[in-house]
Design a protein around this motif. Structure first.
Motif, short mmCIF file in Angstrom:
data_model
loop_
_atom_site.label_atom_id
_atom_site.label_comp_id
_atom_site.label_asym_id
_atom_site.label_seq_id
_atom_site.Cartn_x
_atom_site.Cartn_y
_atom_site.Cartn_z
N ALA A 16 0.85 -1.18 0.00
CA ALA A 16 0.00 0.00 0.00
C ALA A 16 0.89 1.23 0.00
N ALA A 17 0.28 2.40 -0.26
CA ALA A 17 1.05 3.63 -0.30
C ALA A 17 1.58 3.97 1.09
N PRO A 18 2.85 4.37 1.18
CA PRO A 18 3.39 4.79 2.47
C PRO A 18 2.66 6.02 3.00
N SER A 19 2.73 6.21 4.30
CA SER A 19 2.02 7.30 4.95
C SER A 19 2.58 8.65 4.52
N GLU A 20 1.70 9.57 4.15
CA GLU A 20 2.11 10.92 3.79
C GLU A 20 2.50 11.72 5.03
N VAL A 21 2.06 11.27 6.20
CA VAL A 21 2.48 11.94 7.44
C VAL A 21 3.91 11.56 7.78
N VAL A 22 4.24 10.29 7.65
CA VAL A 22 5.59 9.82 7.94
C VAL A 22 6.57 10.29 6.86
N PHE A 23 6.15 10.18 5.60
CA PHE A 23 6.98 10.61 4.49
C PHE A 23 6.31 11.79 3.80
N PRO A 24 6.67 13.02 4.16
CA PRO A 24 6.01 14.21 3.59
C PRO A 24 6.17 14.27 2.07
N THR A 25 5.36 15.12 1.47
CA THR A 25 5.33 15.26 0.02
C THR A 25 6.72 15.58 -0.54
N GLN A 26 7.08 14.87 -1.58
CA GLN A 26 8.39 15.05 -2.21
C GLN A 26 8.24 15.77 -3.55
N ARG A 27 9.35 16.35 -3.97
CA ARG A 27 9.41 16.94 -5.31
C ARG A 27 10.70 16.45 -5.95
N ILE A 28 10.58 15.64 -7.00
CA ILE A 28 11.76 15.05 -7.64
C ILE A 28 11.70 15.36 -9.14
N PRO A 29 12.15 16.55 -9.54
CA PRO A 29 12.08 16.96 -10.96
C PRO A 29 13.24 16.37 -11.77
N LEU A 30 13.28 15.04 -11.83
CA LEU A 30 14.35 14.36 -12.56
C LEU A 30 13.77 13.51 -13.68
N LYS A 31 14.55 13.39 -14.71
CA LYS A 31 14.27 12.42 -15.77
C LYS A 31 15.28 11.30 -15.59
N PHE A 32 14.84 10.25 -14.93
CA PHE A 32 15.76 9.19 -14.55
C PHE A 32 15.03 7.85 -14.60
N SER A 33 15.77 6.80 -14.88
CA SER A 33 15.17 5.48 -14.96
C SER A 33 16.03 4.46 -14.23
N HIS A 34 15.52 3.97 -13.09
CA HIS A 34 16.21 2.86 -12.42
C HIS A 34 16.21 1.62 -13.33
N LYS A 35 15.11 1.44 -14.03
CA LYS A 35 15.00 0.29 -14.91
C LYS A 35 16.14 0.26 -15.92
N GLU A 36 16.43 1.43 -16.53
CA GLU A 36 17.49 1.50 -17.54
C GLU A 36 18.86 1.28 -16.91
N HIS A 37 19.11 1.90 -15.76
CA HIS A 37 20.43 1.78 -15.14
C HIS A 37 20.67 0.36 -14.63
N LEU A 38 19.65 -0.26 -14.06
CA LEU A 38 19.82 -1.63 -13.59
C LEU A 38 20.01 -2.59 -14.76
N GLY A 39 19.53 -2.15 -15.93
CA GLY A 39 19.77 -2.97 -17.13
C GLY A 39 21.23 -3.06 -17.50
N TYR A 40 22.03 -2.11 -17.03
CA TYR A 40 23.47 -2.14 -17.26
C TYR A 40 24.21 -2.93 -16.18
N LYS A 41 23.43 -3.67 -15.37
CA LYS A 41 23.98 -4.54 -14.33
C LYS A 41 24.66 -3.75 -13.20
N LEU A 42 24.21 -2.54 -12.98
CA LEU A 42 24.72 -1.78 -11.84
C LEU A 42 24.05 -2.27 -10.56
N GLN A 43 24.77 -2.24 -9.48
CA GLN A 43 24.18 -2.61 -8.20
C GLN A 43 23.81 -1.34 -7.43
#
Length: 413
Positions: free
Chosen positions: A40-67
């Motif tokens: 389920a979604a983590p609590s917004e009280v415990v983890f306040p609203t974030q702003r992450i203005p990035l164009k990034f892909s974990h999927k792509e980087h992990l595809g290069y076998k990075l740990q």
């Protein structure tokens, strides 16, 4: 090595580290941890609203076998949830030949600012905002137990930008942090993970909102109706004491002013139904002689003129009758419709409208009482009975309500 991810034979990471991504659970045994995506979604009280203005892909980087620790190298030594584990630019420079003097540099892998940042202006980038969570967490301690990253953060092979959705939820934490847990034997105290006040109770009020139980442990979701149903959670006082001090409970259970939210909005019009069915439940919060009768008198439902009226039968201007006719209610013979019969059956019902002086109008031999009729409420032979002696021995002052000192009938024979 203790890592999360996959085994890459011969792979090399930054600094020449081998990309062996496994975890150690037992002596000499390498076993992959099961991936556990948050249910389920983590609590917004415990983890306040974030702003992450990035164009990034974990999927792509992990595809290069990075740990994971190739980019998040500080995670395994982090001891505070407030630590920033976002990779700095120097980590990205390992692969991306970033040149601040040439922000739009064309390269492979991409090195231009706009390749990763929402704003292409290197002087005024759109900043990442990840507020510190209202939580106590030690990455180092978890890594030392052989807990891999994907156990808490899920399988990032299908994720681009990791957000709050990839943070752990309480049900996931309780897989280890529960009483009698065999795996890892983690502490089950709430204050292990949640910040607490000086008095030992958990801090529940934060700028991001008020922390309340989700119902995961004991079905204690604090909904609007919880004030009526909280007793059904169980008699685990220590569990409730994690957030509430005893004086919080007493403010309702022993307080003069009761919470209005306990009853529905139209409860004033329907409360007679429950009052007849659940008199003992009502008595848990309300005193009939002060709360009920006082309210009835203020509302004009019952007043002194009605109580003291001959026959005691009329209520209000409409002439509603709460009692049978005067002849059956007051005069002999004693039948189920007689007031004495009903008083013995349920005196609580009587005192919801009448005060003690109503009874003393008839059942008193003290001179000067309000129009006393000196009607003996005792059965024949009461003065010489064991009941008389027992009642006088238990509380002799009760007898003085009707008998004056020196009255010949005051002493049992």
């Amino acid at each position: 090595m203790r890592r999360s991810g996959w085994h890459v034979p011969g792979g090399k990471g930054r600094g020449g580290r081998a990309l062996v991504v496994m975890v150690v659970l037992g002596a000499g045994t390498l076993t992959p941890l099961r991936a556990a995506a948050p249910p389920a979604a983590p609590s917004e009280v415990v983890f306040p609203t974030q702003r992450i203005p990035l164009k990034f892909s974990h999927k792509e980087h992990l595809g290069y076998k990075l740990q994971c620790d190739f980019c998040h190298e500080r995670a395994e030594t982090s001891t505070s949830a407030a630590d920033s584990l976002i990779p700095p630019e120097e980590v990205c420079r390992t692969c991306h030949k970033i040149d601040r003097n040439d922000p739009h540099k064309e390269a492979i892998p991409e090195a231009a600012c706009e390749a990763c940042h929402a704003s292409a202006d290197p002087a005024h980038p759109d900043r990442i905002q990840i507020p510190a969570p209202h939580l106590k967490f030690n990455h180092k301690a978890h890594a030392a137990q052989g807990i891999g990253c994907q156990r808490c953060h899920g399988d990032l092979r299908q994720v681009d930008v990791a957000t709050r959705a990839q943070l752990p939820t309480m049900p996931l934490c309780l897989q280890c942090h529960q009483q009698n847990a065999q795996e890892h034997r983690a502490n089950s105290r709430c204050a292990t993970c949640h910040p607490s006040r000086a008095d030992g109770t958990l801090e529940t009020h934060f700028p991001s909102g008020t922390l309340a139980p989700s119902g995961t442990l004991k079905g204690d979701t604090h909904t609007a109706n919880f004030i009526r149903e909280h007793g059904r959670v169980g008699q685990d006082e220590q569990y409730c004491a994690n957030c509430h001090r005893r004086d919080f409970c007493l403010s309702c259970h022993n307080g003069v002013v009761k919470p209005v939210a306990f009853h529905s909005n139209d409860y004033l019009s329907i409360h007679p139904i429950e009052a007849r069915k659940e008199s003992l439940s009502c008595n848990g919060c309300h005193r009939r002689q002060t709360f009920c009768l006082g309210c009835h008198e203020r509302a004009g439902i019952t007043d002194a003129r009605t109580i003291n009226a001959p026959g005691n039968v009329a209520i209000g201007a409409g002439g509603r009758r709460f009692h049978p006719p005067y002849e059956k209610w007051v005069l002999p013979p004693r039948t189920p419709e007689h007031h004495s019969w009903q008083a013995e059956r349920n005196l609580r019902a009587c005192v919801s409208c009448h005060r003690e002086d109503t009874c003393l109008q008839c059942h008193s031999s003290i001179p000067g009482q309000n129009a006393p009729f000196n009607v003996n409420p005792h059965p024949p032979g009461f003065g010489s009975s064991n009941n008389c002696r027992a009642m006088a021995a238990r509380n002799g002052r009760m007898c003085l309500k009707c008998h004056a000192p020196g009255d010949s009938n005051l002493t049992c024979r």
